[in-house]
Design an enzyme around this catalytic site. Structure first.
Site, PDB file in Angstrom:
ATOM      1  N   LYS A 196       0.220   3.966   3.320  1.00  0.00           N
ATOM      2  CA  LYS A 196       0.164   5.003   4.363  1.00  0.00           C
ATOM      3  C   LYS A 196       1.475   5.789   4.450  1.00  0.00           C
ATOM      4  O   LYS A 196       1.478   7.018   4.529  1.00  0.00           O
ATOM      5  CB  LYS A 196      -0.137   4.351   5.732  1.00  0.00           C
ATOM      6  CG  LYS A 196      -1.493   3.665   5.770  1.00  0.00           C
ATOM      7  CD  LYS A 196      -1.716   2.916   7.072  1.00  0.00           C
ATOM      8  CE  LYS A 196      -0.845   1.705   7.257  1.00  0.00           C
ATOM      9  NZ  LYS A 196      -1.116   0.571   6.349  1.00  0.00           N
TER      10      LYS A 196
ATOM     11  N   GLY B 296       5.198  -2.015   8.084  1.00  0.00           N
ATOM     12  CA  GLY B 296       6.292  -1.712   7.160  1.00  0.00           C
ATOM     13  C   GLY B 296       5.796  -0.625   6.231  1.00  0.00           C
ATOM     14  O   GLY B 296       4.921  -0.873   5.412  1.00  0.00           O
ATOM     15  N   HIS B 297       6.292   0.580   6.411  1.00  0.00           N
ATOM     16  CA  HIS B 297       5.808   1.730   5.636  1.00  0.00           C
ATOM     17  C   HIS B 297       6.913   2.173   4.677  1.00  0.00           C
ATOM     18  O   HIS B 297       7.990   2.592   5.103  1.00  0.00           O
ATOM     19  CB  HIS B 297       5.397   2.873   6.583  1.00  0.00           C
ATOM     20  CG  HIS B 297       4.218   2.520   7.447  1.00  0.00           C
ATOM     21  ND1 HIS B 297       3.646   3.375   8.352  1.00  0.00           N
ATOM     22  CD2 HIS B 297       3.489   1.373   7.519  1.00  0.00           C
ATOM     23  CE1 HIS B 297       2.630   2.777   8.949  1.00  0.00           C
ATOM     24  NE2 HIS B 297       2.522   1.559   8.470  1.00  0.00           N
TER      25      HIS B 297
ATOM     26  N   ASP C   4      -1.043  -2.025   4.343  1.00  0.00           N
ATOM     27  CA  ASP C   4      -0.213  -1.824   3.146  1.00  0.00           C
ATOM     28  C   ASP C   4      -0.902  -0.994   2.061  1.00  0.00           C
ATOM     29  O   ASP C   4      -0.639  -1.164   0.865  1.00  0.00           O
ATOM     30  CB  ASP C   4       0.238  -3.182   2.563  1.00  0.00           C
ATOM     31  CG  ASP C   4       0.982  -4.015   3.582  1.00  0.00           C
ATOM     32  OD1 ASP C   4       1.649  -3.416   4.445  1.00  0.00           O
ATOM     33  OD2 ASP C   4       0.886  -5.253   3.512  1.00  0.00           O
TER      34      ASP C   4
ATOM     35  N   GLN D 218      -1.141  -0.870  10.160  1.00  0.00           N
ATOM     36  CA  GLN D 218      -2.070  -1.943   9.767  1.00  0.00           C
ATOM     37  C   GLN D 218      -3.264  -1.315   9.033  1.00  0.00           C
ATOM     38  O   GLN D 218      -3.129  -0.265   8.427  1.00  0.00           O
ATOM     39  CB  GLN D 218      -2.528  -2.777  10.969  1.00  0.00           C
ATOM     40  CG  GLN D 218      -1.435  -3.661  11.561  1.00  0.00           C
ATOM     41  CD  GLN D 218      -0.438  -2.928  12.431  1.00  0.00           C
ATOM     42  OE1 GLN D 218      -0.814  -2.318  13.421  1.00  0.00           O
ATOM     43  NE2 GLN D 218       0.833  -2.970  12.088  1.00  0.00           N
TER      44      GLN D 218
HETATM   45  P1  GDP Z   1       1.901   0.977   4.106  1.00  0.00           P
HETATM   46  O1  GDP Z   1       2.191  -0.132   5.061  1.00  0.00           O
HETATM   47  O2  GDP Z   1       0.456   1.341   4.086  1.00  0.00           O
HETATM   48  O3  GDP Z   1       2.790   2.173   4.306  1.00  0.00           O
HETATM   49  O4  GDP Z   1       2.222   0.407   2.652  1.00  0.00           O
HETATM   50  P2  GDP Z   1       3.500  -0.496   2.229  1.00  0.00           P
HETATM   51  O5  GDP Z   1       4.692   0.359   2.152  1.00  0.00           O
HETATM   52  O6  GDP Z   1       3.579  -1.730   3.059  1.00  0.00           O
HETATM   53  O7  GDP Z   1       3.020  -1.013   0.813  1.00  0.00           O
HETATM   54  C1  GDP Z   1       2.691  -0.146  -0.212  1.00  0.00           C
HETATM   55  C2  GDP Z   1       3.584  -0.492  -1.413  1.00  0.00           C
HETATM   56  O8  GDP Z   1       3.067   0.146  -2.569  1.00  0.00           O
HETATM   57  C3  GDP Z   1       5.000   0.017  -1.278  1.00  0.00           C
HETATM   58  O9  GDP Z   1       5.869  -0.841  -1.973  1.00  0.00           O
HETATM   59  C4  GDP Z   1       4.937   1.394  -1.953  1.00  0.00           C
HETATM   60  O10 GDP Z   1       6.206   1.799  -2.457  1.00  0.00           O
HETATM   61  C5  GDP Z   1       3.973   1.103  -3.078  1.00  0.00           C
HETATM   62  N1  GDP Z   1       3.128   2.239  -3.500  1.00  0.00           N
HETATM   63  C6  GDP Z   1       2.561   3.216  -2.753  1.00  0.00           C
HETATM   64  N2  GDP Z   1       1.769   4.001  -3.519  1.00  0.00           N
HETATM   65  C7  GDP Z   1       1.840   3.487  -4.770  1.00  0.00           C
HETATM   66  C8  GDP Z   1       1.211   3.825  -5.998  1.00  0.00           C
HETATM   67  O11 GDP Z   1       0.408   4.760  -6.097  1.00  0.00           O
HETATM   68  N3  GDP Z   1       1.519   3.051  -7.079  1.00  0.00           N
HETATM   69  C9  GDP Z   1       2.378   2.003  -7.020  1.00  0.00           C
HETATM   70  N4  GDP Z   1       2.602   1.296  -8.116  1.00  0.00           N
HETATM   71  N5  GDP Z   1       2.981   1.641  -5.875  1.00  0.00           N
HETATM   72  C10 GDP Z   1       2.697   2.379  -4.761  1.00  0.00           C
HETATM   73  P1  IMO Z   2       1.237  -1.935   7.768  1.00  0.00           P
HETATM   74  O1  IMO Z   2       1.295  -0.855   8.810  1.00  0.00           O
HETATM   75  C1  IMO Z   2      -0.344  -5.777   6.481  1.00  0.00           C
HETATM   76  C2  IMO Z   2      -1.143  -8.762   9.573  1.00  0.00           C
HETATM   77  C3  IMO Z   2      -0.271 -10.000   9.572  1.00  0.00           C
HETATM   78  C4  IMO Z   2      -1.224 -11.010  10.160  1.00  0.00           C
HETATM   79  C5  IMO Z   2      -2.007 -10.194  11.183  1.00  0.00           C
HETATM   80  C6  IMO Z   2      -1.475 -10.307  12.608  1.00  0.00           C
HETATM   81  O2  IMO Z   2       2.500  -2.105   7.016  1.00  0.00           O
HETATM   82  O3  IMO Z   2       0.030  -1.766   6.900  1.00  0.00           O
HETATM   83  P2  IMO Z   2       0.675  -9.438  13.900  1.00  0.00           P
HETATM   84  O4  IMO Z   2       2.125  -9.451  13.521  1.00  0.00           O
HETATM   85  O5  IMO Z   2       0.126  -8.071  14.107  1.00  0.00           O
HETATM   86  O6  IMO Z   2       0.356 -10.362  15.028  1.00  0.00           O
HETATM   87  O7  IMO Z   2      -0.080 -10.064  12.609  1.00  0.00           O
HETATM   88  O8  IMO Z   2      -1.917  -8.841  10.762  1.00  0.00           O
HETATM   89  N1  IMO Z   2      -0.411  -7.477   9.624  1.00  0.00           N
HETATM   90  C7  IMO Z   2      -0.257  -6.655   8.580  1.00  0.00           C
HETATM   91  N2  IMO Z   2      -0.636  -6.805   7.292  1.00  0.00           N
HETATM   92  N3  IMO Z   2       0.261  -4.640   6.874  1.00  0.00           N
HETATM   93  C8  IMO Z   2       0.609  -4.461   8.173  1.00  0.00           C
HETATM   94  O9  IMO Z   2       1.098  -3.290   8.638  1.00  0.00           O
HETATM   95  C9  IMO Z   2       0.393  -5.520   9.075  1.00  0.00           C
HETATM   96  N4  IMO Z   2       0.647  -5.693  10.392  1.00  0.00           N
HETATM   97  C10 IMO Z   2       0.137  -6.880  10.719  1.00  0.00           C
HETATM   98  O10 IMO Z   2       0.140 -10.335   8.276  1.00  0.00           O
HETATM   99  O11 IMO Z   2      -2.130 -11.430   9.171  1.00  0.00           O
HETATM  100 MG    MG Z   3       3.061  -2.045   5.060  1.00  0.00          MG
END
Ligand code: GDP
Ligand code: IMO
Ligand code: MG
Length: 428
Positions: A16, A40-41, A13, A223
């Site tokens: 990415k 979840g991106h 998270d 991840q």
């Molecule tokens: P990913 O899994 O690495 O793609 O990241 P996620 O989407 O799960 O989580 C990142 C969260 O931070 C999302 O809600 C994005 O919309 C938000 N986000 C990304 N970059 C920024 C930033 O620079 N500032 C803020 N405030 N939010 C951001």
């Molecule tokens: P993105 O790509 C954050 C975590 C889960 C759990 C562990 C194992 O959005 O960054 P799994 O479902 O793979 O068996 O879970 O890994 N986890 C993540 N945490 N971002 C993710 O993906 C994750 N994918 C798995 O919360 O602790």
């Molecule tokens: Mg994510």
């Protein structure tokens, strides 16, 4: 030509999806190489928000091809739901989306097993996203799995039924849980039609031929490196190699074909699910990070645990990945803090170190902190690195000097345009 890589350096998270979407116009192909719908991106642009789980984050750019590589595990139900959202938004993907035939399929009974196994673990649960990731990779390495290419084979249903039967026998060892197997199966089998209608390819040939033809490729990690099956905080990890090495196996390219490795870190740190987190904050600062950063999982909606940035942890994942440049996200979340902290060392059973121990799970880690004066002002509208507040630049310069890698991108908000680029990043 080389394959550039963008991956998370923490526990996922890191942002990415946002950064891949931003960089996509510099590339011809965006390819996911591991993980599955546990990811979840989040992408935000033109006032719309999309969360991608299986589809690469280049899909909203009109010229780019997007490949779901062989190292990914695919749930046809989730994929079908993602595709529907694209169609609803008027995004045409048919010509630009490719799925590797060798990618493995997540069956409904894989999700059933994931849920039953987690329920049986009780307090010791991994905190899995319950998307069936662990059981699917187990069947892959156990040589029992089913692959995307199998859906076109005449014996597909026989093989499906036999694997399903095996899973049902395995479920007998766990306490019973609620799972609507029949309904899930019906949905799954219907979703296969949609998967069959996509462009199924031999991903390894697609990528290597694209390289031969001078095309530029960006591999999108899922991840984070601390969730890597080999080098993460085992057993509180996911079931794939999330590090750069996973790009080679997950796309079928040789190590020498890796170009730039862009490592992403938040300006602080989060983790969702169970497991060790040395810089986690249980105080008011932790709550403020969670609130200001809107730290809820993009896949499960669970609250994310929050803490200050952990430099020994980042040094470790930079080493594992061969990171050549850093992207720092969510710098704006720190705007509200009078004082910002970074962990520079760990005290492990009284010994000061910068190295991560064999088993973080079994040790008391007492981080040593360095404090920085906060800038306490908005970063809105800042387009150039040099226009960031001086205190923010000091913080970033200190991270660079500790980590020994240049910061080439700084994200200052969730929206696509809120990204400051210092230099061009494509290696090609
Ligand atoms: P990913 O899994 O690495 O793609 O990241 P996620 O989407 O799960 O989580 C990142 C969260 O931070 C999302 O809600 C994005 O919309 C938000 N986000 C990304 N970059 C920024 C930033 O620079 N500032 C803020 N405030 N939010 C951001
Ligand atoms: P993105 O790509 C954050 C975590 C889960 C759990 C562990 C194992 O959005 O960054 P799994 O479902 O793979 O068996 O879970 O890994 N986890 C993540 N945490 N971002 C993710 O993906 C994750 N994918 C798995 O919360 O602790
Ligand atoms: Mg994510």
């Amino acid at each position: 030509m080389a394959v550039d890589v963008l991956l998370g350096l923490q526990w996922g998270d890191e942002g990415k999806g946002k950064v891949v979407d931003f960089l996509a116009p510099d590339y011809d192909i965006i390819a996911r190489f591991q993980g599955g719908p546990n990811a979840g991106h989040t992408l935000i642009f033109d006032g719309q928000k999309f969360v991608l789980h299986t589809i690469p984050s280049g899909i909203f750019r009109t010229e780019q091809k997007n490949l779901i590589g062989n190292g990914v595990v695919i749930d046809p139900i989730t994929l079908s739901a993602e595709l529907k959202k694209l169609r609803d938004a008027g995004v045409s993907y048919q010509e630009r989306l490719f799925v590797a035939r060798k990618a493995h399929l997540i069956l409904p009974t894989h999700r059933y097993l994931d849920a039953a196994s987690e329920a049986a673990k009780g307090q010791l649960k991994i905190g899995s996203t319950l998307r069936g990731i662990g059981p699917t990779y187990m069947d892959k390495t156990g040589r029992n799995g089913m692959r995307v290419g199998d859906i076109l084979q005449p014996d597909f249903m026989d093989r499906y039924n036999s694997l399903r039967q095996k899973h049902l026998s395995l479920l007998d060892i766990y306490p019973a849980i609620d799972f609507e197997l029949e309904a899930e199966e019906e949905n799954w089998l219907n979703s296969l039609d949609e998967l069959r209608s996509l462009q199924l390819v031999d991903g390894e040939y697609m990528i290597n031929q694209a390289l031969e033809n001078g095309q530029r490729i960006l591999a999108e990690g899922a991840q984070g490196s601390m969730l890597d099956i080999d080098y993460g905080t085992y057993p509180y990890v996911t079931s794939s190699n999330t590090i750069t090495a996973g790009v080679c196996t997950g796309l079928g390219i040789a190590p020498g074909k890796i170009g730039e490795v862009i490592g992403i870190t938040k300006a602080y740190c989060t983790r969702v699910g169970s497991g060790p987190f040395p810089t986690e904050l249980h105080d008011d600062d932790g709550k403020r990070l969670a609130k200001e950063g809107n730290e809820f999982g993009a896949t499960t909606g669970r609250p994310r645990r929050c803490g200050w940035i952990d430099l020994p942890q980042l040094k470790y994942t930079i080493m594992l990945n061969g990171v050549t440049q850093l992207a720092v996200t969510k710098l704006d979340v720190l705007n509200i803090f009078e004082t910002i902290k970074a962990a520079t060392h760990y005290n492990l059973d009284g010994v000061k170190t910068q190295d991560l121990p064999y088993d973080l799970c079994s040790m008391e880690v007492d981080p040593e902190w360095k404090s920085y004066a906060g800038w306490e002002t908005s970063l809105d509208g800042i387009a150039l690195f040099d226009d960031l507040p001086e205190r923010a630049r000091t913080y970033l310069a200190d991270l660079e000097s500790y980590l020994g890698v240049p910061i080439t991108m700084v994200s200052t908000g969730p929206e696509r345009e809120k990204l400051i680029q210092r230099t061009t990043v494509a290696s090609n």
